[in-house]
Motif scaffolding. Structure first.
Motif, mmCIF file in Angstrom:
data_model
loop_
_atom_site.group_PDB
_atom_site.id
_atom_site.type_symbol
_atom_site.label_atom_id
_atom_site.label_comp_id
_atom_site.label_asym_id
_atom_site.label_seq_id
_atom_site.Cartn_x
_atom_site.Cartn_y
_atom_site.Cartn_z
ATOM 1 N N ALA A 39 48.920 43.188 37.228
ATOM 2 C CA ALA A 39 48.138 42.586 36.143
ATOM 3 C C ALA A 39 46.919 43.420 35.751
ATOM 4 C CB ALA A 39 47.683 41.183 36.545
ATOM 5 N N TYR A 40 46.506 44.318 36.615
ATOM 6 C CA TYR A 40 45.300 45.111 36.365
ATOM 7 C C TYR A 40 45.633 46.600 36.342
ATOM 8 C CZ TYR A 40 42.477 40.933 37.187
ATOM 9 O OH TYR A 40 41.914 39.682 37.098
ATOM 10 N N SER A 41 45.030 47.315 35.398
ATOM 11 C CA SER A 41 45.207 48.763 35.314
ATOM 12 C C SER A 41 44.450 49.426 36.463
ATOM 13 C CB SER A 41 44.692 49.272 33.969
ATOM 14 O OG SER A 41 43.323 48.929 33.797
ATOM 15 N N PRO A 42 44.753 50.700 36.762
ATOM 16 C CA PRO A 42 44.151 51.357 37.932
ATOM 17 C C PRO A 42 42.629 51.324 37.963
ATOM 18 C CG PRO A 42 45.981 52.659 37.109
ATOM 19 C CD PRO A 42 45.781 51.549 36.122
ATOM 20 N N GLY A 43 41.989 51.657 36.834
ATOM 21 C CA GLY A 43 40.532 51.674 36.806
ATOM 22 C C GLY A 43 39.931 50.284 36.921
ATOM 23 N N ALA A 44 40.515 49.314 36.232
ATOM 24 C CA ALA A 44 40.000 47.944 36.288
ATOM 25 C C ALA A 44 40.152 47.365 37.687
ATOM 26 C CB ALA A 44 40.735 47.073 35.269
ATOM 27 N N LEU A 45 41.279 47.635 38.339
ATOM 28 C CA LEU A 45 41.500 47.133 39.692
ATOM 29 C C LEU A 45 40.488 47.741 40.655
ATOM 30 C CD1 LEU A 45 43.081 45.571 41.801
ATOM 31 C CD2 LEU A 45 44.753 47.443 41.863
ATOM 32 N N ALA A 46 40.236 49.041 40.522
ATOM 33 C CA ALA A 46 39.258 49.694 41.386
ATOM 34 C C ALA A 46 37.865 49.106 41.171
ATOM 35 C CB ALA A 46 39.248 51.199 41.131
ATOM 36 N N LEU A 47 37.484 48.898 39.911
ATOM 37 C CA LEU A 47 36.157 48.358 39.622
ATOM 38 C C LEU A 47 36.019 46.936 40.148
ATOM 39 C CD1 LEU A 47 33.374 48.470 38.335
ATOM 40 C CD2 LEU A 47 34.425 47.830 36.137
ATOM 41 N N GLY A 48 37.020 46.089 39.917
ATOM 42 C CA GLY A 48 36.953 44.723 40.413
ATOM 43 C C GLY A 48 36.857 44.674 41.925
ATOM 44 N N ARG A 49 37.619 45.511 42.583
ATOM 45 C CA ARG A 49 37.590 45.589 44.053
ATOM 46 C C ARG A 49 36.217 46.026 44.538
ATOM 47 N NH1 ARG A 49 41.751 49.327 47.711
ATOM 48 N NH2 ARG A 49 40.658 49.063 49.721
ATOM 49 N N LEU A 50 35.644 47.046 43.907
ATOM 50 C CA LEU A 50 34.347 47.562 44.320
ATOM 51 C C LEU A 50 33.223 46.569 44.034
ATOM 52 C CD1 LEU A 50 34.786 51.252 43.147
ATOM 53 C CD2 LEU A 50 34.507 50.487 45.514
ATOM 54 N N LEU A 51 33.317 45.846 42.924
ATOM 55 C CA LEU A 51 32.302 44.831 42.626
ATOM 56 C C LEU A 51 32.297 43.742 43.691
ATOM 57 C CD1 LEU A 51 32.697 44.424 38.750
ATOM 58 C CD2 LEU A 51 30.655 45.239 39.961
ATOM 59 N N ALA A 52 33.490 43.268 44.055
ATOM 60 C CA ALA A 52 33.574 42.239 45.092
ATOM 61 C C ALA A 52 33.033 42.761 46.415
ATOM 62 C CB ALA A 52 35.022 41.779 45.250
ATOM 63 N N GLY A 53 33.394 43.988 46.752
ATOM 64 C CA GLY A 53 32.903 44.567 47.993
ATOM 65 C C GLY A 53 31.395 44.757 47.994
ATOM 66 N N SER A 54 30.840 45.194 46.865
ATOM 67 C CA SER A 54 29.397 45.414 46.773
ATOM 68 C C SER A 54 28.621 44.117 46.931
ATOM 69 C CB SER A 54 29.052 46.069 45.425
ATOM 70 O OG SER A 54 29.625 47.352 45.320
#
Length: 316
Positions: A39-54
């Motif tokens: 459901a998520y493109s590579p860049g969007a998935l990376a950003l969402g993952r990093l936001l949650a982690g941050s």
């Protein structure tokens, strides 16, 4: 002369336990990426993952009252943040869209070999025979797992190059992170590395917002899971362990991941592995066992008695 190994043993066991948490959660990430990546493109998935982690790492840092890292730690933090937290995640997400999981696993597992070579050259770490032999056995196992799980449809050249770039980014990030851990805690190095990666992925903010609006809840929950556990928890336990052993030996422990992915896919996705896959997983585990045997490699000198030890975080 005989007391040093005994005194170091508790620290070794703590590092081994932290590394175990890391590889277990990183293995689980492959299962979650399958859902979120639909459901998520590579860049969007990376950003969402990093936001949650941050967010999670930031809250933990506030509770623990962790301040800014010392100036000496920033070069390594910034480099690992750009290469590993940012570049690696985007490139790997993209590469796995171009090639099957088996091919991706084979190419990305060049990373631990690159870590051993770079740490030997740049950090002055020795490569004991046991480590070299164990990595060779584990890499052979990763190749067997990759071949056995490949769909046989022919790998995309772009996908192979992207996975190779991911392996290089991963190796460079680990080697850059090691010196930073001499000056800052595992939590500090992970938090500010994650924030650096998040800043680098901000151009994907528009994609993340538009895709989140139409993504199924399961994909979004998997993206959040990736940020909380395989990122916030696993990267901090990795940094905790890396501060207590050599980069080469830590890289070798990640060869457990293919074997764990096989087991998790079997349990969670009903993907029954063939005998060749099981044999490859067994080789991965055997290689890691060999790499941790033999004489203990000489890493950076231990601090003198009475000298302050670097602080450490409690998550990964």
């Amino acid at each position: 002369m005989t007391e040093a190994p005994a005194a170091a043993r508790p620290g070794e066991w703590a590092a081994l336990g932290a590394a175990g948490v890391t590889v277990l959660l990183w293995a689980s990430a492959f299962v979650s990426i399958r859902s979120a990546g639909s459901a998520y493109s590579p860049g969007a998935l990376a950003l969402g993952r990093l936001l949650a982690g941050s967010v999670i790492l930031g809250l933990v840092a506030l509770v623990r009252r962790e301040g800014l890292p010392p100036r000496a730690a920033w070069p390594g933090i910034a480099c690992s943040g750009v290469l590993w937290f940012g570049g690696y995640m985007v490139v790997l997400n993209w590469g796995e869209r171009e090639v099957d999981a088996g091919t991706a696993a084979m190419v990305v597992n060049v990373g631990p070999l690159l870590i051993a070579l770079l740490s030997s050259r740049l950090l002055g770490e020795r490569m004991p025979r046991a480590l070299a032999a164990g990595m060779a056995v584990s890499f052979a196992g990763a190749v067997v797992v990759g071949l056995s799980t490949s769909d046989g449809g022919g790998a995309s050249l772009l996908g192979v190059l992207l996975c190779l770039l991911a392996a290089v980014s991963y190796a460079g990030g680990v080697v850059a992170q090691k010196p930073a851990l001499r000056h800052a805690s595992a939590l500090q190095v992970t938090l500010f590395g994650c924030l650096t990666g998040t800043l680098g992925c901000l151009p994907f903010c528009g994609q993340l917002a538009s895709e989140a609006a139409g993504a199924p809840a399961s994909a979004t929950l998997n993206m959040v899971y990736l940020g909380v556990f395989p990122t916030a928890v696993a990267f901090t336990t990795w940094a905790f362990a890396l501060a207590r052993t050599t980069a080469g030996r830590m890289g070798a422990t990640t060869y457990v991941v293919p074997a764990l992915v096989v087991a998790m896919s079997w349990l969670a996705l009903d993907e029954i592995p063939g005998w060749l896959t099981l044999a490859g997983g067994a080789l991965c585990l055997a290689g890691v066992a060999v790499s941790r045997g033999g004489s203990r490699p000489r890493g950076p000198a231990a601090p003198a008695p009475g000298a302050p030890a670097p602080a450490s975080g409690a998550t990964g």
